[in-house]
Design an enzyme around this catalytic site. Structure first.
Site, PDB file in Angstrom:
ATOM      1  N   ASP A 483     -10.666   7.291  -1.853  1.00 41.41           N
ATOM      2  CA  ASP A 483     -10.289   7.422  -3.263  1.00 41.41           C
ATOM      3  C   ASP A 483     -11.155   8.453  -3.963  1.00 41.41           C
ATOM      4  O   ASP A 483     -10.700   9.194  -4.818  1.00 41.41           O
ATOM      5  CB  ASP A 483     -10.395   6.069  -3.980  1.00 41.41           C
ATOM      6  CG  ASP A 483     -11.790   5.468  -3.922  1.00 41.41           C
ATOM      7  OD1 ASP A 483     -12.545   5.781  -2.964  1.00 41.41           O
ATOM      8  OD2 ASP A 483     -12.154   4.680  -4.820  1.00 41.41           O
ATOM      9  N   ARG A 487     -19.045   7.846  -5.925  1.00 42.09           N
ATOM     10  CA  ARG A 487     -19.596   6.603  -6.441  1.00 42.09           C
ATOM     11  C   ARG A 487     -19.627   5.525  -5.358  1.00 42.09           C
ATOM     12  O   ARG A 487     -19.364   5.812  -4.184  1.00 42.09           O
ATOM     13  CB  ARG A 487     -18.817   6.136  -7.672  1.00 42.09           C
ATOM     14  CG  ARG A 487     -17.415   5.677  -7.365  1.00 42.09           C
ATOM     15  CD  ARG A 487     -16.745   5.128  -8.628  1.00 42.09           C
ATOM     16  NE  ARG A 487     -15.386   4.727  -8.343  1.00 42.09           N
ATOM     17  CZ  ARG A 487     -14.351   5.019  -9.105  1.00 42.09           C
ATOM     18  NH1 ARG A 487     -14.495   5.740 -10.206  1.00 42.09           N
ATOM     19  NH2 ARG A 487     -13.150   4.582  -8.791  1.00 42.09           N
ATOM     20  N   ASP A 488     -19.886   4.314  -5.772  1.00 37.31           N
ATOM     21  CA  ASP A 488     -20.069   3.231  -4.796  1.00 37.31           C
ATOM     22  C   ASP A 488     -18.742   2.674  -4.292  1.00 37.31           C
ATOM     23  O   ASP A 488     -18.574   1.470  -4.207  1.00 37.31           O
ATOM     24  CB  ASP A 488     -20.906   2.125  -5.447  1.00 37.31           C
ATOM     25  CG  ASP A 488     -20.306   1.670  -6.779  1.00 37.31           C
ATOM     26  OD1 ASP A 488     -19.257   2.226  -7.188  1.00 37.31           O
ATOM     27  OD2 ASP A 488     -20.879   0.774  -7.429  1.00 37.31           O
ATOM     28  N   GLU A 489     -17.797   3.551  -3.988  1.00 34.14           N
ATOM     29  CA  GLU A 489     -16.524   3.123  -3.379  1.00 34.14           C
ATOM     30  C   GLU A 489     -16.252   3.927  -2.112  1.00 34.14           C
ATOM     31  O   GLU A 489     -16.580   3.518  -1.032  1.00 34.14           O
ATOM     32  CB  GLU A 489     -15.367   3.248  -4.382  1.00 34.14           C
ATOM     33  CG  GLU A 489     -15.441   2.207  -5.480  1.00 34.14           C
ATOM     34  CD  GLU A 489     -14.120   1.999  -6.195  1.00 34.14           C
ATOM     35  OE1 GLU A 489     -13.119   1.664  -5.547  1.00 34.14           O
ATOM     36  OE2 GLU A 489     -14.104   2.178  -7.424  1.00 34.14           O
ATOM     37  N   ASP A 496      -3.765   5.319  -3.309  1.00 37.64           N
ATOM     38  CA  ASP A 496      -4.166   6.716  -3.409  1.00 37.64           C
ATOM     39  C   ASP A 496      -3.683   7.476  -2.174  1.00 37.64           C
ATOM     40  O   ASP A 496      -3.209   8.608  -2.259  1.00 37.64           O
ATOM     41  CB  ASP A 496      -5.693   6.826  -3.507  1.00 37.64           C
ATOM     42  CG  ASP A 496      -6.302   5.854  -4.528  1.00 37.64           C
ATOM     43  OD1 ASP A 496      -5.838   4.703  -4.611  1.00 37.64           O
ATOM     44  OD2 ASP A 496      -7.255   6.245  -5.227  1.00 37.64           O
ATOM     45  N   TRP A 548       0.264  -0.412  -3.043  1.00 39.76           N
ATOM     46  CA  TRP A 548      -0.792   0.027  -2.118  1.00 39.76           C
ATOM     47  C   TRP A 548      -0.326  -0.217  -0.676  1.00 39.76           C
ATOM     48  O   TRP A 548      -0.429   0.644   0.179  1.00 39.76           O
ATOM     49  CB  TRP A 548      -2.093  -0.716  -2.436  1.00 39.76           C
ATOM     50  CG  TRP A 548      -2.919  -0.039  -3.494  1.00 39.76           C
ATOM     51  CD1 TRP A 548      -4.119   0.581  -3.319  1.00 39.76           C
ATOM     52  CD2 TRP A 548      -2.599   0.118  -4.891  1.00 39.76           C
ATOM     53  NE1 TRP A 548      -4.568   1.117  -4.514  1.00 39.76           N
ATOM     54  CE2 TRP A 548      -3.654   0.845  -5.489  1.00 39.76           C
ATOM     55  CE3 TRP A 548      -1.529  -0.258  -5.693  1.00 39.76           C
ATOM     56  CZ2 TRP A 548      -3.668   1.189  -6.838  1.00 39.76           C
ATOM     57  CZ3 TRP A 548      -1.533   0.079  -7.049  1.00 39.76           C
ATOM     58  CH2 TRP A 548      -2.599   0.787  -7.602  1.00 39.76           C
ATOM     59  N   GLU A 750     -10.069  11.307 -11.906  1.00 43.44           N
ATOM     60  CA  GLU A 750      -9.433  10.002 -11.714  1.00 43.44           C
ATOM     61  C   GLU A 750      -8.528   9.640 -12.892  1.00 43.44           C
ATOM     62  O   GLU A 750      -7.521   8.956 -12.731  1.00 43.44           O
ATOM     63  CB  GLU A 750     -10.536   8.948 -11.573  1.00 43.44           C
ATOM     64  CG  GLU A 750     -10.045   7.535 -11.441  1.00 43.44           C
ATOM     65  CD  GLU A 750     -11.187   6.581 -11.125  1.00 43.44           C
ATOM     66  OE1 GLU A 750     -12.337   6.895 -11.501  1.00 43.44           O
ATOM     67  OE2 GLU A 750     -10.941   5.534 -10.508  1.00 43.44           O
ATOM     68  N   HIS A 765     -11.108  12.739  -7.500  1.00 37.39           N
ATOM     69  CA  HIS A 765     -10.221  11.632  -7.151  1.00 37.39           C
ATOM     70  C   HIS A 765      -8.846  12.241  -6.890  1.00 37.39           C
ATOM     71  O   HIS A 765      -8.170  12.656  -7.825  1.00 37.39           O
ATOM     72  CB  HIS A 765     -10.158  10.681  -8.349  1.00 37.39           C
ATOM     73  CG  HIS A 765     -10.333   9.242  -8.003  1.00 37.39           C
ATOM     74  ND1 HIS A 765     -11.564   8.701  -7.730  1.00 37.39           N
ATOM     75  CD2 HIS A 765      -9.445   8.223  -7.909  1.00 37.39           C
ATOM     76  CE1 HIS A 765     -11.423   7.399  -7.488  1.00 37.39           C
ATOM     77  NE2 HIS A 765     -10.142   7.089  -7.582  1.00 37.39           N
TER      78      HIS A 765
HETATM   79  C1  BGC Z   1     -10.154   3.171  -7.024  1.00 32.49           C
HETATM   80  C2  BGC Z   1      -8.726   3.631  -7.093  1.00 32.49           C
HETATM   81  C3  BGC Z   1      -7.914   2.495  -6.568  1.00 32.49           C
HETATM   82  C4  BGC Z   1      -8.055   1.419  -7.596  1.00 32.49           C
HETATM   83  C5  BGC Z   1      -7.220   0.227  -7.387  1.00 32.49           C
HETATM   84  C6  BGC Z   1     -10.304   2.073  -8.037  1.00 32.49           C
HETATM   85  O1  BGC Z   1     -11.559   1.599  -8.171  1.00 32.49           O
HETATM   86  O2  BGC Z   1     -11.053   4.188  -7.211  1.00 32.49           O
HETATM   87  O3  BGC Z   1      -8.465   4.876  -6.854  1.00 32.49           O
HETATM   88  O4  BGC Z   1      -6.638   2.789  -6.192  1.00 32.49           O
HETATM   89  O5  BGC Z   1      -9.391   1.045  -7.769  1.00 32.49           O
HETATM   90  O6  BGC Z   1      -6.752  -0.167  -8.563  1.00 32.49           O
END
Ligand code: BGC
Length: 901
Positions: A483, A487-489, A496, A548, A750, A765
């Site tokens: 995504d 950051r912390d993801e 996405d 998703w 984003e 993003h």
């Molecule tokens: C992510 C998104 C993801 C979403 C889900 C976010 O934190 O960065 O891109 O699809 O959460 O709702």
């Protein structure tokens, strides 16, 4: 060649074969039929060229092929336009010149197929090298030269082929061994978790970084095979592995070296507790937080033979992951580029900030000289505060901070191995003295998928858009589609992933990458058929929001459409069916009322249940189509029926006859309904409502989230409203892509909004980049013909919207280059197209407002007085339909010029 051996090319159909006798047909190629020239007059001058771009499982000379029937691909060449392949021959051998055909000689196979040809020879063996070549015959039976020889290496097919044990815990592992002769062949198979760096006799093997790919480790673990023949020698050798924690959050190594000596002796060496282990200079490593390296702890020579490791304890056996070992057959993450910083500033004493001029994923390479023990700290961010200091707020809990502690030995050059950051700015503190611009280099790191696309237009904002899309896309490919990168993801959020997949396919060679990713999705599926929002699953829910989860059917389907991949449909058919059946089990009268996020980050949000039901319908249709493609007719009927039920339910549930709207009348709600032709005659109002909302209520701006945005652009073009789609694409005020660009974006944001605080606002993003496929399809005009796959038939239908004067796009497909470049004046249109040999095309020249039209191709008139004039080879005919002159062509390059008043 027999009549039955003739390829079923539609070009024959175009010509209406009824009038031509079979014996005539057998001596004429399509190009000659088209041009009306007997074959004998030109055959001597040209003919088929040697096939090129040989690929096995989508990869060039892959290592580690671990399936019984790998697939082959090649690109045809021919000196003439309009040609097709009538037959091919593949030879697979164990000898490097591929002459013997001892493994497979297909013989002459009557077929027009040049992609997705499955191996059908003797059973392949583990750990071997195979060589292959191919030749083809054209329609007149003329034979091409053989291709150059390509190769593939097999991996380890069986669990029992693995002889070693998982070892680990410490981050440096080594083993010395002696070879009693010269090496003729050596392969290293390595699974090193979370990340590994493999070195042999002081040299790094390969150019992978952050390897292997991140998978659901208790389901599937990827190993990588290297050719290390040139690394080894007679006498003493050393193998050394550094491990990082990566997503595995621990360290474990399984390695096997299979060596053949010149005298035929086979030597095998594998990881076990006779290896030695120690913690090296990397004293902290984390994907999010960064890497810390103490150069004082280096042990020079540890990766070479003769190093004294007596003080190193034995490596410990570790449990290892539960997943099946599987070969990594996709482009690895690599350092793809190096960036010179634009400038360095000094906002506070001792604080230096480098601006790389581009947001990207990777790290910085540091060049420094100073006293032993100096701790240089590098911090990374996408943003700066007004005072020039680093703004890391939007990274949330990710520390994004590397440390390098100097050994004090002259110039030291360092870069981390087991972390990556998403950043534009690098802050350097603790630097001994004043850094120079040369002290820092940006290292661009991502899955090294090949860039295969290009797009350009006469409107700058669109070129800027293409640039931020492709930077955002590639820097979010880290063995899974992520995504974001900062950051912390950095998760494989599937919404996405599916939203951007078509754009990614146009811009990059994604075939092997997605082959792996859909397996990643299958790995998270449970017995109930449920999958998860992120893959591998860390964030989000199980079951995934239907928007998703649709990544599973949709990406498989795109692979079929764009690469002609039927195997992916077969391989995942049961998984897809289980998934759709799970959705069905949660539907209420055909409606999916549940959702997790819906049309994410919209300005005006459409009801979540509507988004979910739209995707449920989409998935059912994909299931029906997929079943048809792979011959499961009964299932096709079943899912056609399900789709029809969902469609009826959608109209019942979401259409409001009073307002003529779907749902609450947001752009997304009406778009979802219209994109898949859900309305019947009874629900006629939605299109008008949508148009009004965009044009009058929002002055040609979008209010959609990540999904509505993808479909609205395509819908507008499909309904003849490309001018409006173009207006939207060219806006520069909020909300628009242009707004991001005008506010300094170098990758997509984003959010439509500009935000820089601690809330959710990534500046890299890719999800709004779905518009990238619209640039190719609508503006460059490159489209798959409906109902076809793998670019066997292309429709070039460029939308010459508003003030756009020219646009061009190209993409390298499984069949070869597909390209379209057009330009126009008040009274002329020029379109130049490239169609792969063996493919067909329709080239659509819009009449615009031009009168008294004449069209030439390559200087010869092909249309005058409202009629097609046969002449140039490869052009089968033309018709005047729906405001355009449409030419049918075979493969080749064509330059059409339309002129008039
Ligand atoms: C992510 C998104 C993801 C979403 C889900 C976010 O934190 O960065 O891109 O699809 O959460 O709702």
């Amino acid at each position: 060649m027999t009549a039955s051996a003739r390829p079923k090319s539609n070009i024959f159909l175009i010509l209406g074969l009824g009038a031509i006798g079979l014996s005539t047909l057998m001596t004429l190629s399509p190009v000659h039929l088209l041009a009306g020239i007997p074959a004998s007059q030109t055959a001597a001058d040209g003919g088929p060229l040697a096939p090129t771009a040989l690929r096995c499982e989508y990869l060039e000379n892959p290592m580690g092929i671990d399936m019984a029937k790998p697939r082959f691909f090649w690109v045809l060449g021919h000196t003439e336009r309009g040609q097709v392949q009538s037959a091919y021959q593949i030879v697979v051998s164990t000898d490097p010149r591929a002459v013997t055909g001892d493994v497979w000689d297909s013989g002459k196979v009557a077929s027009s197929k040049s992609v997705q040809i499955a191996f059908a020879g003797k059973a392949l063996e583990s750990g071997k090298t195979y060589f292959w070549k191919v030749r083809s015959w054209d329609c007149e039976g003329r034979e091409s030269p053989w291709s150059a020889v390509a190769r593939f290496d097999t991996g380890l097919f069986n669990k029992s082929d693995w002889k070693g044990a998982w070892i680990g815990t410490k981050n440096q592992l080594r083993k010395e061994f002696a070879l009693k002769g010269r090496v003729s062949r050596a392969r290293a198979h390595i699974a090193g978790l979370g990340y590994y760096e493999l070195r042999l006799n002081g040299r790094k093997a390969g150019n992978h970084v952050l390897d292997p790919a991140w998978t659901t480790y208790d389901k599937r673990v990827l190993y990588v095979t290297y050719d290390v023949t040139s690394f080894l020698r007679e006498g003493g050798n050393a193998v050394a592995v550094t491990l990082g924690q990566g997503w595995y959050k621990s360290r474990a190594l399984l390695l096997q070296l299979d060596i053949e000596l010149e005298d035929g002796t086979a030597v095998s060496l594998a990881s076990d507790t006779s290896w030695r282990a120690a913690d090296g200079p990397i004293f902290a490593d984390s994907v999010y937080d960064g890497e810390s390296y103490d150069a004082r702890r280096e042990t020079p020579g540890w990766d070479r033979p003769g190093f004294d490791d007596k003080a190193w304890p034995a490596a410990e056996a570790v449990k290892g992951p539960a997943g099946v070992l599987s070969a990594q057959l996709m482009p690895a993450i690599q350092v793809v580029d190096t960036i010179v910083p634009l400038k360095m500033s000094n906002p506070l004493p001792g604080v230096y900030v480098f601006d790389m001029g581009q947001n990207f994923s990777g790290w910085a390479r540091l060049r420094v000289e100073g006293p032993l023990g100096t701790d240089v700290r590098l911090r990374f961010a996408e943003l700066l505060y007004d005072n020039g200091m680093l703004n890391q707020e939007n990274l949330r809990s990710a520390q994004a901070e590397d440390h390098y502690i100097l050994k004090g030995a002259g110039e030291e050059v360092w870069e981390p191995r087991f972390t990556y950051h998403g950043f534009r700015y690098v802050e350097v503190t603790g630097f001994p003295g004043t850094p120079k611009l040369d002290s820092i280099r940006g290292r661009v790191v991502h899955s090294a998928v090949e860039p295969i696309g290009s797009f350009a237009a006469s409107k700058d904002i669109l070129n800027g858009l293409q640039r931020i899309i492709t930077w955002g896309q590639k820097t979010n490919l880290h063995s899974i589609p992520t995504d974001c990168d900062q950051r912390d993801e950095r998760m494989g959020w599937m919404g996405d992933a599916q939203g951007t997949a078509e754009e990614a396919i146009m811009n990059f060679d994604m075939a092997a990458f997605y082959t792996n990713f859909v397996r990643d999705i299958r790995d998270v599926q449970d017995e109930k058929g449920r999958i998860t929002d992120t893959v591998p699953h860390i964030w989000g829910s199980r079951p995934a929001d239907p928007a998703w989860g649709t990544a599973y059917p949709l990406i498989c389907w795109y692979m079929y459409q764009y690469y002609g991949d039927t195997r992916v449909l077969e391989e995942h058919y049961d998984g897809l069916k289980k998934y759709v059946e799970f959705l069905r089990s949660t539907a209420e009268n055909g409606v999916l009322k549940w959702f997790n996020y819906g049309d994410w980050v919209a300005i005006e949000k459409c009801p979540g249940a509507l988004t979910s039901t739209f995707y449920y319908y989409y998935d059912a249709r994909i299931m029906a189509d997929a079943a048809r493609v792979i011959g499961k007719t009964a299932d096709a009927a079943l899912y056609d029926k399900l789709a029809a039920e969902i469609r009826a339910a959608f109209n019942r549930e979401f259409y409001d006859p009073k307002t003529g709207n779907y749902g609450d009348g947001t752009q997304a709600a009406n778009t979802f309904a219209l994109f898949l032709d859900i309305p019947t005659e009874k629900q006629g109002g939605a299109w008008g409502r949508l148009f009004d909302d965009i044009v009058y209520k929002h002055d040609s701006h979008l209010t959609t989230g990540i999904f509505g945005t993808k479909y609205i652009m395509e819908l507008l073009t499909r309904t003849g409203n490309s001018d409006l789609a173009y207006d939207i694409a060219c806006k520069t005020d909020f909300p628009s892509w242009g707004y991001m660009i005008q506010n300094g974006a170098t990758t997509l944001w984003e959010l439509w909004n500009k935000r820089e605080g601690p809330s959710m606002n990534s500046h890299n993003h890719p999800m709004f980049g779905s518009v990238g496929s619209w640039l190719y399809k609508a503006l460059a005009g490159i489209n798959l013909a409906p109902g076809t796959s793998g670019f066997e038939k292309v429709v070039f239908a460029p939308q010459m919207a508003r003030d756009l004067r020219h646009a061009s796009g190209s993409t390298r497909t499984v069949r070869g280059e597909v390209a379209c470049a057009w330009s126009r004046t008040e009274t002329s249109v020029r379109i130049e197209v490239t169609v792969p040999v063996g493919a067909e095309a329709e080239v659509v020249l819009p009449k615009l407002n031009i009168r008294d039209i004449q069209i030439s191709e390559g200087g010869k008139t092909v249309w005058a007085d409202g009629k097609f004039l046969a002449g140039p080879s490869g052009i089968a005919g033309a018709e005047d339909k729906d405001g355009a002159i449409r030419f049918k062509t075979g493969g080749g390059r064509y330059v059409f010029v339309l002129e008039g008043k």
